[in-house]
Design a protein around this motif. Sequence first.
Motif, mmCIF file in Angstrom:
data_model
loop_
_atom_site.group_PDB
_atom_site.id
_atom_site.type_symbol
_atom_site.label_atom_id
_atom_site.label_comp_id
_atom_site.label_asym_id
_atom_site.label_seq_id
_atom_site.Cartn_x
_atom_site.Cartn_y
_atom_site.Cartn_z
ATOM 1 N N THR A 39 46.986 74.530 81.265
ATOM 2 C CA THR A 39 48.033 73.520 81.171
ATOM 3 C C THR A 39 48.705 73.386 82.533
ATOM 4 O OG1 THR A 39 49.809 75.055 80.574
ATOM 5 C CG2 THR A 39 48.456 74.198 78.771
ATOM 6 N N GLU A 44 47.410 78.667 78.109
ATOM 7 C CA GLU A 44 47.845 78.813 76.728
ATOM 8 C C GLU A 44 46.777 79.595 75.989
ATOM 9 O OE1 GLU A 44 47.901 75.794 73.030
ATOM 10 O OE2 GLU A 44 49.144 75.185 74.730
ATOM 11 N N SER A 46 45.394 81.033 72.321
ATOM 12 C CA SER A 46 45.524 80.864 70.877
ATOM 13 C C SER A 46 44.326 81.520 70.207
ATOM 14 C CB SER A 46 45.609 79.381 70.502
ATOM 15 O OG SER A 46 44.464 78.695 70.940
#
Length: 75
Positions: A39, A44, A46
């Motif tokens: 980003t 990020e 996850s």
Amino acid sequence: MNAPLKITKVGNSAGLILPKEVLAHLNAAVGENLTVVFTTRGIELSAADPDFDQQMAAARDVMARRKRALRELAK
């Protein structure tokens, strides 16, 4: 949580040790895969979506069958 993570050498690569609180927040466990997205603010992490590979296979199948229509739509 704002804790520093230390980068360690793992063979020819580098790795991070994630605290148990981070793993719990990700709903992940040791041995599972994580997804990394770049980003503008950094990265990020996850938990990997177990259906992602199946969804991508279906999308590739549709794109292969509808190649001409997709090419026209891209104009």
